[in-house]
Design a protein around this motif. Structure first.
Motif, mmCIF file in Angstrom:
data_model
loop_
_atom_site.group_PDB
_atom_site.id
_atom_site.type_symbol
_atom_site.label_atom_id
_atom_site.label_comp_id
_atom_site.label_asym_id
_atom_site.label_seq_id
_atom_site.Cartn_x
_atom_site.Cartn_y
_atom_site.Cartn_z
ATOM 1 N N ASN A 147 0.834 -1.216 0.000
ATOM 2 C CA ASN A 147 0.000 0.000 0.000
ATOM 3 C C ASN A 147 0.860 1.254 0.000
ATOM 4 O OD1 ASN A 147 -2.023 -2.031 1.238
ATOM 5 N ND2 ASN A 147 -3.277 -0.185 1.014
ATOM 6 N N HIS A 186 -12.401 4.639 0.030
ATOM 7 C CA HIS A 186 -13.383 3.571 0.212
ATOM 8 C C HIS A 186 -13.128 2.866 1.531
ATOM 9 C CE1 HIS A 186 -10.026 1.345 -1.566
ATOM 10 N NE2 HIS A 186 -10.616 0.187 -1.293
ATOM 11 N N ASP A 243 -7.407 -1.751 4.610
ATOM 12 C CA ASP A 243 -6.057 -1.266 4.304
ATOM 13 C C ASP A 243 -6.058 0.212 3.895
ATOM 14 O OD1 ASP A 243 -7.375 -2.362 1.929
ATOM 15 O OD2 ASP A 243 -5.495 -2.001 0.857
ATOM 16 N N HIS A 244 -7.240 0.845 3.876
ATOM 17 C CA HIS A 244 -7.345 2.270 3.538
ATOM 18 C C HIS A 244 -7.823 3.124 4.703
ATOM 19 C CE1 HIS A 244 -6.845 1.463 -0.866
ATOM 20 N NE2 HIS A 244 -7.142 0.264 -0.405
ATOM 21 N N ASP A 253 -8.377 2.318 -5.128
ATOM 22 C CA ASP A 253 -8.278 0.996 -5.744
ATOM 23 C C ASP A 253 -9.131 0.914 -7.011
ATOM 24 O OD1 ASP A 253 -6.641 0.294 -3.676
ATOM 25 O OD2 ASP A 253 -7.983 -1.195 -2.783
ATOM 26 N N HIS A 311 -1.925 1.185 -4.394
ATOM 27 C CA HIS A 311 -1.107 -0.036 -4.300
ATOM 28 C C HIS A 311 0.022 -0.030 -5.329
ATOM 29 C CE1 HIS A 311 -3.606 -2.441 -1.497
ATOM 30 N NE2 HIS A 311 -4.612 -1.756 -2.024
#
Ligand code: ZN
Ligand code: FE
Length: 260
Positions: A16, A56, A60-61, A133, A171
């Motif tokens: 990331n 979103h 992982d965000h 993403d 990413h």
């Protein structure tokens, strides 16, 4: 006042990038999935955070939101239609967020497909796009909550932004995306050149990002579905006639899911 804007990557997890939009004093954080590397970056550079911008709801965000808000008391802007922890500033397509601390204006673009409420952040004056993403370097996100039609429409919206727009995605997937793209368009000279350049970046432990929209338009198969050679590839690999760019997109996205 120093008004020059920089965008710096903060690597997190395996692949990331948390992007810091900053001047010499303040920083806005795009998709801080993890608070620890953000804190280290801020301290190392003597920066004060001024806002979080989410694209979103995937962990992982947003995983660092709560901790960063608890420590710094900053606002969290994110997609109104998604469940974002600590979000106090929900936004929708057409909204503009002005970050006074940085003197920057960001517009919200709805880009459903990867998730149902995914948004992208576009700074028209600085030509910056934070695509989360949705649009990746030479690729695009998986369809977790949306249809191929939705995702293709979302990518078409991003493709219409000015070609000089710099693309910051969440990413470092570029090399594997390029490997797939080369199976689709082996003779694309721009793609071959990008493969050489980006392999070199990775070998030197440098990000392949940002790219530009012009580079994506020249090399990213998911933005090239309207071209005859892409349609031929889709027809050949699916064994049937294909009559729309959306269908080409749908076939390419399925092929990519199985690609190793
Ligand atoms: Zn995601
Ligand atoms: Fe992600």
């Amino acid at each position: 006042m120093d008004t020059e804007i920089h965008v710096s990557p903060i690597p997190a997890f395996r692949d990331n990038y948390i992007w810091a939009i900053h001047n010499r004093h303040q920083a806005a954080l795009v998709d801080p999935g993890d608070a620890a590397p953000v804190r280290a970056f801020l301290e190392r550079n003597g920066l004060t955070p001024c806002a979080i911008l989410n694209t979103h709801h995937h962990h992982d965000h947003i995983g660092g939101n709560a901790e960063l808000v608890a420590q710094y008391g900053i606002d969290v802007y994110g997609p109104a239609d998604e469940d974002i922890p600590s979000m106090n500033r929900p936004v929708r397509e057409g909204d503009t967020v002005t970050l006074d601390a940085l003197g920057i204006r960001l517009q919200v673009i709805d880009v459903p497909g990867h998730t149902a409420g995914h948004i992208a952040w576009h700074a028209p004056e600085q030509h910056l796009l934070f695509s989360g993403d949705t649009l990746f370097g030479c690729g695009c996100g998986r369809l977790f909550e949306g249809s191929a039609e939705q995702m293709y429409h979302s990518l078409e919206k991003l493709a219409r932004l000015p070609g000089a727009t710099r693309v910051f995605c969440a990413h470092e997937y570029t090399l594997s995306n390029i490997a797939f793209a080369l199976t689709v368009e082996p003779d694309n000279a721009a793609l071959q050149a990008r493969a050489r350049a980006d392999r070199e970046h990775v070998a030197r432990h440098q990000p392949t990002l940002p790219s530009t929209l012009d580079a994506e338009l020249a090399t990213n198969p998911f933005l090239r579905c309207h071209l005859p050679q892409l349609r031929r590839h889709a027809e050949f690999s699916s064994g049937r006639m294909v009559d729309s760019a959306t269908e080409v997109f749908s076939i390419l996205r399925s092929l990519k899911n199985e690609f190793r």
